[in-house]
Enzyme design. Sequence first.
Site, PDB file in Angstrom:
ATOM      1  N   VAL A   1      -9.808  -2.791   1.105  1.00  0.00           N
ATOM      2  CA  VAL A   1     -10.177  -4.146   0.709  1.00  0.00           C
ATOM      3  C   VAL A   1      -9.887  -5.139   1.829  1.00  0.00           C
ATOM      4  CG1 VAL A   1      -9.858  -3.696  -1.750  1.00  0.00           C
ATOM      5  CG2 VAL A   1      -7.928  -4.574  -0.424  1.00  0.00           C
TER       6      VAL A   1
ATOM      7  N   ASP B   1      -7.589  -7.974   6.551  1.00  0.00           N
ATOM      8  CA  ASP B   1      -8.569  -7.777   7.625  1.00  0.00           C
ATOM      9  C   ASP B   1      -9.041  -6.350   7.759  1.00  0.00           C
ATOM     10  OD1 ASP B   1      -6.043  -6.725   8.661  1.00  0.00           O
ATOM     11  OD2 ASP B   1      -7.011  -6.730  10.625  1.00  0.00           O
TER      12      ASP B   1
ATOM     13  N   ASP C   1       0.867  -1.181   0.000  1.00  0.00           N
ATOM     14  CA  ASP C   1       0.000   0.000   0.000  1.00  0.00           C
ATOM     15  C   ASP C   1       0.910   1.240   0.000  1.00  0.00           C
ATOM     16  OD1 ASP C   1      -1.846   2.016   0.862  1.00  0.00           O
ATOM     17  OD2 ASP C   1      -3.072   0.550   1.878  1.00  0.00           O
TER      18      ASP C   1
HETATM   19  O1  LIG Z   1       2.338  -0.765   2.363  1.00  0.00           O
HETATM   20  P1  LIG Z   1       1.814  -0.536   3.749  1.00  0.00           P
HETATM   21  O2  LIG Z   1       1.054   0.771   3.855  1.00  0.00           O
HETATM   22  O3  LIG Z   1       2.875  -0.633   4.789  1.00  0.00           O
HETATM   23  O4  LIG Z   1       0.699  -1.603   4.072  1.00  0.00           O
HETATM   24  C1  LIG Z   1       0.826  -2.970   3.784  1.00  0.00           C
HETATM   25  C2  LIG Z   1       0.853  -3.799   5.032  1.00  0.00           C
HETATM   26  O5  LIG Z   1      -0.329  -3.565   5.801  1.00  0.00           O
HETATM   27  C3  LIG Z   1      -0.930  -4.791   6.133  1.00  0.00           C
HETATM   28  O6  LIG Z   1      -0.425  -5.300   7.329  1.00  0.00           O
HETATM   29  P2  LIG Z   1      -0.994  -4.937   8.772  1.00  0.00           P
HETATM   30  O7  LIG Z   1      -0.020  -4.051   9.455  1.00  0.00           O
HETATM   31  O8  LIG Z   1      -2.394  -4.449   8.661  1.00  0.00           O
HETATM   32  O9  LIG Z   1      -0.946  -6.304   9.529  1.00  0.00           O
HETATM   33  P3  LIG Z   1      -1.588  -7.712   9.137  1.00  0.00           P
HETATM   34  O10 LIG Z   1      -0.692  -8.328   8.091  1.00  0.00           O
HETATM   35  O11 LIG Z   1      -1.565  -8.460  10.414  1.00  0.00           O
HETATM   36  O12 LIG Z   1      -2.984  -7.478   8.609  1.00  0.00           O
HETATM   37  C4  LIG Z   1      -0.515  -5.725   5.029  1.00  0.00           C
HETATM   38  O13 LIG Z   1      -0.533  -7.058   5.473  1.00  0.00           O
HETATM   39  C5  LIG Z   1       0.871  -5.262   4.675  1.00  0.00           C
HETATM   40  O14 LIG Z   1       1.850  -5.935   5.443  1.00  0.00           O
END
Ligand SMILES: O=P(O)(O)OC[C@H]1O[C@H](OP(=O)(O)OP(=O)(O)O)[C@H](O)[C@@H]1O
Length: 202
Positions: A171, A177, A116
Amino acid sequence: MVGGGAGADAGIDRVLWTEAEIAARVSEVAAELAADLRALREPAVVVGVATGAFLFLADLVRRVDAPLAVDLVRAESYGDGTESSGRPRITSDLKVDVAGNPPPTLPTRAVEDIVDTGNTVSCLIAYLEKKGASSISVCTFLDKPARRTANFQLVGDGKFYRGFECPDSFVVGYGMDYAELYRNLPYVGVLKAEMYKKDTSN
Ligand SMILES: O=P(O)(O)OC[C@H]1O[C@H](OP(=O)(O)OP(=O)(O)O)[C@H](O)[C@@H]1O
């Protein structure tokens, strides 16, 4: 019909990619990755980022016909909101020695559910480099370039693999999640805005 009942899909507005579409695309990415890994002289290490990547990792590695080791790290950045904190942390350590024992270092493929802002993958690459990895590729199920704020550099002969380009919507499903829910959906969907409660920023 999604999002109307009391099942796992409660609160889903629409489906972006169905289970069948995901399976087909994961097979294509796996074939690309397998061809690259078979050209290497040593096994690679595939590092999945928990929690979000757990389904993609499981589906991907089962389709990769090449020798590889699988490891996991935990990276956290979102908390319970829909907006990245911008300060991801690697909160668990690798088991495999990517520096190689004995050398050479093992080619490393980092597997993400979504890139992201790019903060998490930047943090992960820095972490893997510090651990001694000399070749780091990134394989992400979804790529959301519209939200990118952190540029990340692949390491050595590393490549960037992605399943789908994701629109700028929040999403969930297929591992992703909202407040730890929806990870078990077999498809990827967009959450209804009213599900965010006060946080409607994404
Ligand atoms: O490019 P970014 O803005 O850094 O976002 C991407 C990250 O965000 C989410 O992890 P999250 O921290 O929500 O943890 P999770 O994997 O436990 O859902 C996803 O799994 C990626 O690792």
